[in-house]
Design a protein around this motif. Structure first.
Motif, PDB file in Angstrom:
ATOM      1  N   PRO A   5      54.167  88.118  -4.300  1.00 56.36           N
ATOM      2  CA  PRO A   5      53.965  86.735  -3.882  1.00 56.36           C
ATOM      3  C   PRO A   5      54.773  86.399  -2.632  1.00 56.36           C
ATOM      4  O   PRO A   5      55.952  86.700  -2.540  1.00 56.36           O
ATOM      5  CB  PRO A   5      54.450  85.931  -5.084  1.00 56.36           C
ATOM      6  N   TYR A   6      54.097  85.839  -1.687  1.00 59.40           N
ATOM      7  CA  TYR A   6      54.726  85.315  -0.479  1.00 59.40           C
ATOM      8  C   TYR A   6      54.184  83.907  -0.311  1.00 59.40           C
ATOM      9  O   TYR A   6      53.016  83.652  -0.589  1.00 59.40           O
ATOM     10  CB  TYR A   6      54.353  86.136   0.754  1.00 59.40           C
ATOM     11  N   GLU A   7      55.014  83.033   0.127  1.00 63.26           N
ATOM     12  CA  GLU A   7      54.529  81.678   0.366  1.00 63.26           C
ATOM     13  C   GLU A   7      54.940  81.251   1.752  1.00 63.26           C
ATOM     14  O   GLU A   7      56.091  81.387   2.150  1.00 63.26           O
ATOM     15  CB  GLU A   7      55.104  80.708  -0.664  1.00 63.26           C
ATOM     16  N   GLY A   8      53.982  80.767   2.494  1.00 60.02           N
ATOM     17  CA  GLY A   8      54.242  80.216   3.802  1.00 60.02           C
ATOM     18  C   GLY A   8      53.440  78.947   3.942  1.00 60.02           C
ATOM     19  O   GLY A   8      52.298  78.886   3.489  1.00 60.02           O
ATOM     20  N   GLN A   9      54.013  77.960   4.503  1.00 63.38           N
ATOM     21  CA  GLN A   9      53.296  76.706   4.673  1.00 63.38           C
ATOM     22  C   GLN A   9      53.123  76.426   6.154  1.00 63.38           C
ATOM     23  O   GLN A   9      54.079  76.501   6.922  1.00 63.38           O
ATOM     24  CB  GLN A   9      54.050  75.565   4.001  1.00 63.38           C
ATOM     25  N   GLY A  10      51.909  76.148   6.516  1.00 62.95           N
ATOM     26  CA  GLY A  10      51.617  75.814   7.901  1.00 62.95           C
ATOM     27  C   GLY A  10      51.082  77.002   8.678  1.00 62.95           C
ATOM     28  O   GLY A  10      51.313  78.167   8.336  1.00 62.95           O
ATOM     29  N   GLN A  11      50.349  76.661   9.711  1.00 64.09           N
ATOM     30  CA  GLN A  11      49.679  77.672  10.527  1.00 64.09           C
ATOM     31  C   GLN A  11      50.664  78.633  11.185  1.00 64.09           C
ATOM     32  O   GLN A  11      50.440  79.842  11.197  1.00 64.09           O
ATOM     33  CB  GLN A  11      48.847  76.943  11.583  1.00 64.09           C
ATOM     34  N   LYS A  12      51.764  78.121  11.693  1.00 61.00           N
ATOM     35  CA  LYS A  12      52.739  78.988  12.370  1.00 61.00           C
ATOM     36  C   LYS A  12      53.372  79.989  11.401  1.00 61.00           C
ATOM     37  O   LYS A  12      53.555  81.146  11.733  1.00 61.00           O
ATOM     38  CB  LYS A  12      53.822  78.151  13.047  1.00 61.00           C
ATOM     39  N   ALA A  13      53.682  79.528  10.195  1.00 58.88           N
ATOM     40  CA  ALA A  13      54.303  80.413   9.205  1.00 58.88           C
ATOM     41  C   ALA A  13      53.352  81.524   8.795  1.00 58.88           C
ATOM     42  O   ALA A  13      53.747  82.696   8.682  1.00 58.88           O
ATOM     43  CB  ALA A  13      54.744  79.615   7.981  1.00 58.88           C
ATOM     44  N   VAL A  14      52.084  81.188   8.570  1.00 53.57           N
ATOM     45  CA  VAL A  14      51.106  82.201   8.159  1.00 53.57           C
ATOM     46  C   VAL A  14      50.847  83.173   9.303  1.00 53.57           C
ATOM     47  O   VAL A  14      50.807  84.391   9.108  1.00 53.57           O
ATOM     48  CB  VAL A  14      49.796  81.540   7.667  1.00 53.57           C
ATOM     49  N   ALA A  15      50.712  82.671  10.524  1.00 59.43           N
ATOM     50  CA  ALA A  15      50.498  83.546  11.683  1.00 59.43           C
ATOM     51  C   ALA A  15      51.685  84.492  11.869  1.00 59.43           C
ATOM     52  O   ALA A  15      51.504  85.681  12.138  1.00 59.43           O
ATOM     53  CB  ALA A  15      50.265  82.720  12.942  1.00 59.43           C
ATOM     54  N   ALA A  16      52.899  83.983  11.710  1.00 63.52           N
ATOM     55  CA  ALA A  16      54.098  84.827  11.838  1.00 63.52           C
ATOM     56  C   ALA A  16      54.117  85.902  10.752  1.00 63.52           C
ATOM     57  O   ALA A  16      54.452  87.063  11.018  1.00 63.52           O
ATOM     58  CB  ALA A  16      55.358  83.973  11.773  1.00 63.52           C
ATOM     59  N   PHE A  17      53.757  85.532   9.521  1.00 58.70           N
ATOM     60  CA  PHE A  17      53.723  86.495   8.424  1.00 58.70           C
ATOM     61  C   PHE A  17      52.713  87.609   8.715  1.00 58.70           C
ATOM     62  O   PHE A  17      53.024  88.793   8.588  1.00 58.70           O
ATOM     63  CB  PHE A  17      53.366  85.799   7.110  1.00 58.70           C
ATOM     64  N   LEU A  18      51.484  87.234   9.113  1.00 59.92           N
ATOM     65  CA  LEU A  18      50.462  88.245   9.382  1.00 59.92           C
ATOM     66  C   LEU A  18      50.858  89.138  10.551  1.00 59.92           C
ATOM     67  O   LEU A  18      50.635  90.346  10.526  1.00 59.92           O
ATOM     68  CB  LEU A  18      49.112  87.577   9.639  1.00 59.92           C
TER      69      LEU A  18
END
Length: 92
Positions: A5-18
């Motif tokens: 499980p990973y949780e990121g909120q917001g477009q910037k967080a998800v883009a950084a994770f990917l």
């Protein structure tokens, strides 16, 4: 294998994770669109470093709420690919 499980909120967080995951793998995914239970999904492929091929890596399913992605779930069972009309390899 249990989920990671990973949780990121917001477009910037998800883009950084990917982006971070792509650097850890050494390459970004090649995505082939499909659908899973009515949701948008993608067959994810990684390039073969020794041949002009990409190999199946996993099935990414997006959960959409309104006009936004609310969750991304990656299934690593490559046996799912034929059920979605996805090949195990693609030309690189």
């Amino acid at each position: 294998m249990p989920p990671q499980p990973y949780e990121g909120q917001g477009q910037k967080a998800v883009a950084a994770f990917l982006s971070d995951r792509a650097s850890l793998r050494g390459a970004p995914f090649r995505l082939v669109p499909t659908r899973a239970n009515g949701q948008p999904a993608f067959g994810c492929y990684l390039p073969d470093p020794y041949a002009a091929l990409t190999h199946a890596y996993g099935l990414m399913v997006l959960t959409v709420g309104g006009d936004r992605v609310s969750a991304i779930t990656l299934f690593g069972d490559l046996g799912l690919f034929p059920h979605f009309g996805l090949p195990r390899t693609l030309p690189g």
